[in-house]
Design a protein around this motif. Structure first.
Motif, PDB file in Angstrom:
ATOM      1  N   GLU A  21       0.824  -1.209   0.000  1.00  0.00           N
ATOM      2  CA  GLU A  21       0.000   0.000   0.000  1.00  0.00           C
ATOM      3  C   GLU A  21       0.859   1.261   0.000  1.00  0.00           C
ATOM      4  O   GLU A  21       0.494   2.269  -0.625  1.00  0.00           O
ATOM      5  CB  GLU A  21      -0.941  -0.020   1.202  1.00  0.00           C
ATOM      6  CG  GLU A  21      -1.992  -1.127   1.103  1.00  0.00           C
ATOM      7  CD  GLU A  21      -3.015  -1.069   2.219  1.00  0.00           C
ATOM      8  OE1 GLU A  21      -2.902  -0.175   3.092  1.00  0.00           O
ATOM      9  OE2 GLU A  21      -3.929  -1.912   2.223  1.00  0.00           O
ATOM     10  N   LEU A  22       1.999   1.223   0.675  1.00  0.00           N
ATOM     11  CA  LEU A  22       2.901   2.373   0.663  1.00  0.00           C
ATOM     12  C   LEU A  22       3.475   2.579  -0.737  1.00  0.00           C
ATOM     13  O   LEU A  22       3.575   3.711  -1.227  1.00  0.00           O
ATOM     14  CB  LEU A  22       4.026   2.167   1.672  1.00  0.00           C
ATOM     15  CG  LEU A  22       5.045   3.308   1.799  1.00  0.00           C
ATOM     16  CD1 LEU A  22       4.359   4.595   2.244  1.00  0.00           C
ATOM     17  CD2 LEU A  22       6.154   2.931   2.779  1.00  0.00           C
ATOM     18  N   THR A  23       3.845   1.482  -1.401  1.00  0.00           N
ATOM     19  CA  THR A  23       4.363   1.568  -2.769  1.00  0.00           C
ATOM     20  C   THR A  23       3.306   2.127  -3.712  1.00  0.00           C
ATOM     21  O   THR A  23       3.586   2.990  -4.553  1.00  0.00           O
ATOM     22  CB  THR A  23       4.812   0.178  -3.256  1.00  0.00           C
ATOM     23  OG1 THR A  23       5.830  -0.321  -2.384  1.00  0.00           O
ATOM     24  CG2 THR A  23       5.367   0.249  -4.671  1.00  0.00           C
ATOM     25  N   ASP A  24       2.071   1.650  -3.569  1.00  0.00           N
ATOM     26  CA  ASP A  24       0.975   2.129  -4.414  1.00  0.00           C
ATOM     27  C   ASP A  24       0.727   3.620  -4.190  1.00  0.00           C
ATOM     28  O   ASP A  24       0.538   4.386  -5.145  1.00  0.00           O
ATOM     29  CB  ASP A  24      -0.293   1.330  -4.107  1.00  0.00           C
ATOM     30  CG  ASP A  24      -1.478   1.793  -4.932  1.00  0.00           C
ATOM     31  OD1 ASP A  24      -1.411   1.687  -6.167  1.00  0.00           O
ATOM     32  OD2 ASP A  24      -2.465   2.278  -4.336  1.00  0.00           O
ATOM     33  N   ALA A  25       0.747   4.044  -2.931  1.00  0.00           N
ATOM     34  CA  ALA A  25       0.528   5.458  -2.621  1.00  0.00           C
ATOM     35  C   ALA A  25       1.640   6.319  -3.207  1.00  0.00           C
ATOM     36  O   ALA A  25       1.392   7.402  -3.759  1.00  0.00           O
ATOM     37  CB  ALA A  25       0.444   5.652  -1.110  1.00  0.00           C
ATOM     38  N   HIS A  26       2.869   5.846  -3.090  1.00  0.00           N
ATOM     39  CA  HIS A  26       4.007   6.590  -3.646  1.00  0.00           C
ATOM     40  C   HIS A  26       3.861   6.755  -5.156  1.00  0.00           C
ATOM     41  O   HIS A  26       4.096   7.843  -5.707  1.00  0.00           O
ATOM     42  CB  HIS A  26       5.303   5.850  -3.325  1.00  0.00           C
ATOM     43  CG  HIS A  26       6.510   6.437  -3.992  1.00  0.00           C
ATOM     44  ND1 HIS A  26       7.071   7.631  -3.607  1.00  0.00           N
ATOM     45  CD2 HIS A  26       7.245   5.997  -5.048  1.00  0.00           C
ATOM     46  CE1 HIS A  26       8.108   7.905  -4.391  1.00  0.00           C
ATOM     47  NE2 HIS A  26       8.235   6.926  -5.269  1.00  0.00           N
ATOM     48  N   GLN A  27       3.451   5.692  -5.828  1.00  0.00           N
ATOM     49  CA  GLN A  27       3.295   5.756  -7.283  1.00  0.00           C
ATOM     50  C   GLN A  27       2.164   6.701  -7.684  1.00  0.00           C
ATOM     51  O   GLN A  27       2.270   7.432  -8.674  1.00  0.00           O
ATOM     52  CB  GLN A  27       3.044   4.351  -7.838  1.00  0.00           C
ATOM     53  CG  GLN A  27       4.255   3.428  -7.715  1.00  0.00           C
ATOM     54  CD  GLN A  27       3.945   2.000  -8.096  1.00  0.00           C
ATOM     55  OE1 GLN A  27       2.776   1.614  -8.222  1.00  0.00           O
ATOM     56  NE2 GLN A  27       4.985   1.189  -8.282  1.00  0.00           N
TER      57      GLN A  27
END
Length: 248
Positions: A21-27
């Motif tokens: 979820e952190l990776t998705d938010a960053h993207q």
């Protein structure tokens, strides 16, 4: 009340989900088009002018919403890991061998260390050198090593001999062939020494290490069954990071 082993069981899944979820938010926040919106209307110069429809694009990603989502996701991770680590400081158990405590009140983190080290000890002990079973060994106090009984063997040497194949005659000389004969020259007395261990001793050591390994595993399971107190770390951390939640 949750148990430590239950917290350990869910922590990996929480970590994986938080990372995703952190990776998705960053993207998402790196895509400028999703953060941008527009609204425009057209008004002709006069009443007879061409009428054009309004145009609009909504903002699809809002920074504050992403921050709140990330904070909620990581708060769960921070709480689970904090609960586990605090519990690890308190979870203890005795290492019991043959019904008697060998080491008391061992922290679960040290039990994990001990369990891993005993794997190496077990490998080392299993590969210890063993006395040759073909020999009979006794402990020699003077050398602090094992020795065999003296074995006496003959040392031989070769001595040349002549073998008359045909006696001499009036017309022919004797036919003589030289050969070598092994005769006893002396005696060797041999005693073998060894620093290896009797098989019985090695087997005994292996059994002891394996018994201790089982005791440590049981102790770890007991410690991991301790009750835990939920820790609320994430709210404090992200409450500070986000401040009033509205930025400038």
């Amino acid at each position: 009340m949750a148990k430590l082993n239950q917290i350990i069981a869910v922590e990996k899944g929480v970590k994986t989900k938080s990372f995703q979820e952190l990776t998705d938010a960053h993207q998402r926040v790196q895509k400028g088009a999703l953060l941008s919106g527009i609204s425009r209307t057209y008004q002709p110069k006069d009443e007879e002018g061409e009428q054009l429809p309004s145009e609009s694009t909504r903002v699809q990603v809002k920074g504050e919403e992403v921050l709140r989502t990330v904070a909620a996701t990581l708060t769960r991770l921070f709480d689970v890991t904090g609960t586990k680590d605090w519990a690890n400081c308190e979870a203890r158990a005795d290492v019991v061998v043959d019904g008697a405590p060998l080491v008391r009140d061992v922290p679960v983190s040290y039990l994990l260390f001990l369990e891993k080290q005993l794997v190496d000890v077990h490998t080392f002990v299993r590969k210890l050198p063993v006395l040759d079973a073909a020999e009979t060994w006794t402990l020699d106090p003077s050398t602090d090593s094992w020795r065999t009984e003296p074995v006496r063997t003959v040392r031989t040497k070769k001595v040349p001999r002549n073998h008359v194949k045909a006696e001499a005659t009036e017309h022919h000389p004797a036919q003589v062939e030289m050969y070598f004969e092994d005769i006893a020259a002396g005696y060797w007395t041999t005693v073998k020494f060894s620093g290896a261990l009797p098989a019985r001793r090695v087997n005994e050591l292996v059994d002891r290490v394996e018994k201790l390994q089982q005791a440590v595993k049981f102790a770890r399971e007991e410690a991991n069954g301790s009750d835990v107190t939920d820790r609320r770390i994430g709210d404090a951390v992200f409450g500070y990071i986000l401040g009033n939640g509205q930025g400038g």
